[in-house]
Design a protein around this motif. Sequence first.
Motif, PDB file in Angstrom:
ATOM      1  N   MET A   1      48.711 -45.736 100.766  1.00 32.65           N
ATOM      2  CA  MET A   1      49.037 -46.022  99.392  1.00 32.65           C
ATOM      3  C   MET A   1      50.235 -46.975  99.354  1.00 32.65           C
ATOM      4  N   THR A   2      50.130 -48.059  98.590  1.00 32.29           N
ATOM      5  CA  THR A   2      51.212 -49.016  98.447  1.00 32.29           C
ATOM      6  C   THR A   2      52.170 -48.540  97.372  1.00 32.29           C
ATOM      7  N   THR A   3      53.477 -48.558  97.681  1.00 31.59           N
ATOM      8  CA  THR A   3      54.499 -48.248  96.684  1.00 31.59           C
ATOM      9  C   THR A   3      55.511 -49.379  96.668  1.00 31.59           C
ATOM     10  N   PHE A   4      56.223 -49.474  95.555  1.00 31.54           N
ATOM     11  CA  PHE A   4      57.184 -50.560  95.379  1.00 31.54           C
ATOM     12  C   PHE A   4      58.544 -50.004  94.988  1.00 31.54           C
ATOM     13  N   ARG A   5      59.602 -50.605  95.522  1.00 33.23           N
ATOM     14  CA  ARG A   5      60.951 -50.289  95.077  1.00 33.23           C
ATOM     15  C   ARG A   5      61.100 -50.806  93.645  1.00 33.23           C
TER      16      ARG A   5
END
Length: 136
Positions: A1-5
Amino acid sequence: MTTFRISEAAVLLGVSADTVRRWVDSGRLAAQRDEHGHRRVDGRDLAAFARGQIEDENGSGHSSARNRFRGIVTEVIKDAVMAQVEIAAGPYRVVSLMSRQAADELGLEPGVVAVAVIKSTNVVVEIPDSTRVVSQ
């Protein structure tokens, strides 16, 4: 799963990190804390939020064109027949060639707010190397 700051989400949405923090704090955008206590936004949640923002901005009128970039005219170069109009839309530069008559009728000059509406059947999609996700 891609997450972003928060800062990465801000760049992708074209707003400040403080704006994204306010959206998270108000519950408009979901975020979770990572093992270091930093807030991270799930890529799917960010995409859904961005889509909602687009729908809100494009609520007026009907058009088959889906690509709209609101920005400010930065340059207009005219000759006897044609005009080249450059628009800065966030970090993007959009250039349009049109008749001089059309540019004159629209009152296009540096400093004018304009929307570049683009309909294209040929769009190249690239993924920067730093964000490429490898399937497992």
